[in-house]
Design an enzyme around this catalytic site. Structure first.
Site, PDB file in Angstrom:
ATOM      1  N   LYS A  16     -10.691  -4.976  -5.030  1.00  0.00           N
ATOM      2  CA  LYS A  16     -11.785  -4.060  -5.365  1.00  0.00           C
ATOM      3  C   LYS A  16     -11.270  -2.690  -5.765  1.00  0.00           C
ATOM      4  O   LYS A  16     -12.003  -1.903  -6.352  1.00  0.00           O
ATOM      5  CB  LYS A  16     -12.788  -3.957  -4.208  1.00  0.00           C
ATOM      6  CG  LYS A  16     -12.231  -3.499  -2.869  1.00  0.00           C
ATOM      7  CD  LYS A  16     -13.379  -3.204  -1.917  1.00  0.00           C
ATOM      8  CE  LYS A  16     -13.339  -3.893  -0.581  1.00  0.00           C
ATOM      9  NZ  LYS A  16     -12.235  -3.689   0.304  1.00  0.00           N
ATOM     10  N   LYS A  24       0.835  -1.219   0.000  1.00  0.00           N
ATOM     11  CA  LYS A  24       0.000   0.000   0.000  1.00  0.00           C
ATOM     12  C   LYS A  24       0.864   1.262   0.000  1.00  0.00           C
ATOM     13  O   LYS A  24       0.441   2.291  -0.513  1.00  0.00           O
ATOM     14  CB  LYS A  24      -0.980  -0.012   1.182  1.00  0.00           C
ATOM     15  CG  LYS A  24      -2.021  -1.111   1.026  1.00  0.00           C
ATOM     16  CD  LYS A  24      -3.413  -0.759   1.527  1.00  0.00           C
ATOM     17  CE  LYS A  24      -4.394  -1.799   0.992  1.00  0.00           C
ATOM     18  NZ  LYS A  24      -5.715  -1.774   1.545  1.00  0.00           N
ATOM     19  N   LYS A  28      -3.802 -10.955  -6.928  1.00  0.00           N
ATOM     20  CA  LYS A  28      -5.093 -11.214  -6.281  1.00  0.00           C
ATOM     21  C   LYS A  28      -6.157 -10.240  -6.791  1.00  0.00           C
ATOM     22  O   LYS A  28      -5.840  -9.098  -7.155  1.00  0.00           O
ATOM     23  CB  LYS A  28      -4.963 -11.178  -4.749  1.00  0.00           C
ATOM     24  CG  LYS A  28      -5.162  -9.830  -4.115  1.00  0.00           C
ATOM     25  CD  LYS A  28      -5.454  -9.894  -2.614  1.00  0.00           C
ATOM     26  CE  LYS A  28      -5.795  -8.489  -2.147  1.00  0.00           C
ATOM     27  NZ  LYS A  28      -6.722  -8.313  -1.099  1.00  0.00           N
TER      28      LYS A  28
HETATM   29  P1  ATP Z   1      -8.446  -3.619  -1.156  1.00  0.00           P
HETATM   30  O1  ATP Z   1      -8.627  -4.466  -2.385  1.00  0.00           O
HETATM   31  O2  ATP Z   1      -9.200  -2.317  -1.224  1.00  0.00           O
HETATM   32  O3  ATP Z   1      -7.035  -3.485  -0.720  1.00  0.00           O
HETATM   33  P2  ATP Z   1      -9.336  -5.874   0.292  1.00  0.00           P
HETATM   34  O4  ATP Z   1     -10.531  -6.323  -0.484  1.00  0.00           O
HETATM   35  O5  ATP Z   1      -8.069  -6.627   0.146  1.00  0.00           O
HETATM   36  O6  ATP Z   1      -9.155  -4.350   0.048  1.00  0.00           O
HETATM   37  P3  ATP Z   1     -10.887  -6.040   2.744  1.00  0.00           P
HETATM   38  O7  ATP Z   1     -12.087  -5.484   2.117  1.00  0.00           O
HETATM   39  O8  ATP Z   1     -10.675  -5.522   4.082  1.00  0.00           O
HETATM   40  O9  ATP Z   1      -9.597  -5.837   1.874  1.00  0.00           O
HETATM   41  O10 ATP Z   1     -10.986  -7.635   2.792  1.00  0.00           O
HETATM   42  C1  ATP Z   1     -12.038  -8.270   3.413  1.00  0.00           C
HETATM   43  C2  ATP Z   1     -11.816  -9.756   3.410  1.00  0.00           C
HETATM   44  O11 ATP Z   1     -11.764 -10.261   2.079  1.00  0.00           O
HETATM   45  C3  ATP Z   1     -10.510 -10.203   4.072  1.00  0.00           C
HETATM   46  O12 ATP Z   1     -10.739 -11.347   4.861  1.00  0.00           O
HETATM   47  C4  ATP Z   1      -9.613 -10.518   2.910  1.00  0.00           C
HETATM   48  O13 ATP Z   1      -8.624 -11.473   3.250  1.00  0.00           O
HETATM   49  C5  ATP Z   1     -10.604 -11.077   1.909  1.00  0.00           C
HETATM   50  N1  ATP Z   1     -10.117 -10.943   0.540  1.00  0.00           N
HETATM   51  C6  ATP Z   1      -9.724  -9.814  -0.084  1.00  0.00           C
HETATM   52  N2  ATP Z   1      -9.370 -10.060  -1.362  1.00  0.00           N
HETATM   53  C7  ATP Z   1      -9.536 -11.402  -1.555  1.00  0.00           C
HETATM   54  C8  ATP Z   1      -9.329 -12.286  -2.686  1.00  0.00           C
HETATM   55  N3  ATP Z   1      -8.898 -11.839  -3.852  1.00  0.00           N
HETATM   56  N4  ATP Z   1      -9.603 -13.605  -2.518  1.00  0.00           N
HETATM   57  C9  ATP Z   1     -10.065 -14.080  -1.337  1.00  0.00           C
HETATM   58  N5  ATP Z   1     -10.273 -13.296  -0.239  1.00  0.00           N
HETATM   59  C10 ATP Z   1     -10.010 -11.973  -0.335  1.00  0.00           C
END
Ligand code: ATP
Ligand code: LTN
Length: 334
Positions: free
Chosen positions: A199, A114, A196
């Site tokens: 969003k 980040k 990965k």
């Molecule tokens: P950003 O993409 O904005 O950095 P994020 O989606 O990684 O945010 P959170 O919204 O806080 O972060 O994640 C919420 C949950 O979703 C966490 O448990 C995270 O591990 C899970 N998660 C995030 N991305 C993935 C993915 N690509 N596959 C599976 N689980 C995910």
């Protein structure tokens, strides 16, 4: 609360969730809420570590509350609340800061990623993010934390801080275990399957949002990056197809092996259409239910308010213990 074990998890209202968040986290919350005392939070304070538009953040917070409910979190069974409504989270984070080391925080993969992505806003909160997350978890004497694979390192830190505090001040915190699903814990980008799904990806075709309608979902899967031969199997040198097969198997509720058999001899076009249809058939009703719930803000406010009351009762029990252990004088009332 009965004597079931405590489960805690949180998601940041930092945007519209993707099917990665759903498969890695939300889907498991519903599955686990009957066997545990579930406590689910909207990690709104965590989102402030990256620049947010205040109005959009407020909207995203209601969106996420409605999505939790639409995905089956039952506010009668589980506690659903906003992190900022229970000040004990930041209070415990302060105490944990005094036993956390800058070295261990600056080594965190998410902090490094980040910092690179938001070069113009490398703030203390971004580095301290895992300490607030540890406070979230430890406040509730949590035993199980369902998360996607990317959060494993943060959970390790929460465990280390619990052990460090217990060793120094005596038994205070339960040491939590992570729950990372065998499949779906790391859903990959549709455009770059080595990364990965996220969003906050600038390329809207890289992810399926929980708000995408059926046509959009099918169009995005059609464009998904695949591999050069035509075989529909999971293999290390076929990250694109492996990702699509994983998504299909979870949304259609079939094993990977059965999915491979189903598509034997079929072309990528047919396969991608089937993946899109399977995803849409699960997501469509969730989106409709979420939008229905969103129309009634006062219901959502009530759920969050009652959730915060119930969470605060539990949280202040632990915080009181912590303050006493470190030697703070309790305030005399009256
Ligand atoms: P950003 O993409 O904005 O950095 P994020 O989606 O990684 O945010 P959170 O919204 O806080 O972060 O994640 C919420 C949950 O979703 C966490 O448990 C995270 O591990 C899970 N998660 C995030 N991305 C993935 C993915 N690509 N596959 C599976 N689980 C995910
Ligand atoms: N950092 C998490 C969200 C989060 C969390 C938590 C997850 C904040 N506090 C406590 C589990 C337990 C993320 O998924 N990005």
């Amino acid at each position: 609360m009965d004597d079931k074990k405590i489960l805690f998890s949180a998601i940041q209202p930092s945007g519209i969730l993707t099917i990665g968040n759903y498969l890695g986290a939300l889907r498991n919350f519903k599955k686990l809420q009957d066997d545990y005392n579930g406590i689910f939070s909207l990690a709104d304070l965590h989102t402030l570590t990256v620049k947010q538009d205040p109005q959009v953040l407020r909207k995203n917070t209601y969106e996420l509350a409605a999505l939790y409910l639409a995905c089956g979190i039952d506010p009668e069974k589980s506690i659903l609340f906003a992190q900022s409504h229970v000040p004990a989270h930041t209070e415990l984070a302060w105490v944990l800061n005094t036993i956390a080391y800058p070295g261990e925080l600056s080594r965190m993969t998410q902090f490094k990623d980040k910092s690179k992505k938001h070069e113009d806003n490398i703030n203390m909160g971004l580095m301290d993010y895992p300490v607030l997350m540890a406070a979230d978890i430890l406040l509730y004497q949590t035993e199980l934390v369902p998360i996607g694979a990317d959060q494993k390192q943060h959970l390790e830190l929460a465990r280390d801080l619990a052990i460090r505090f217990n060793n120094r001040f005596g038994e205070t915190f339960k040491v939590p275990e992570g729950y990372i699903g065998k499949t779906g814990a790391r859903v990959m980008s549709l455009a770059e399957p080595e990364r990965k799904m996220s969003k906050s990806d600038a390329n809207l075709n890289a992810f399926i949002s929980m708000d995408d309608d059926t046509d959009t979902i099918i169009r995005k899967f059609k464009r998904a990056v695949t591999d050069s031969d035509n075989k529909i199997i999971c293999a290390p040198d076929k990250p694109g197809i492996t990702n699509l097969l994983t998504i299909y198997s979870l949304f259609a509720s079939v094993s990977i092996e059965d999915a491979e058999k189903e598509f034997e001899g079929k072309g990528y076009g047919d396969f991608k259409l089937k993946v899109g249809e399977a995803v849409a058939s699960v997501i469509d009703p969730i989106r409709q239910e979420k939008n229905k719930l969103l129309a009634d803000k006062s219901y959502l406010d009530d759920v969050l308010s009652q959730g915060a009351d119930r969470a605060a009762r539990l949280a202040y029990r632990t915080l009181g213990k912590v303050y006493k252990k470190v030697g703070l004088v309790p305030r005399k009332r009256g």
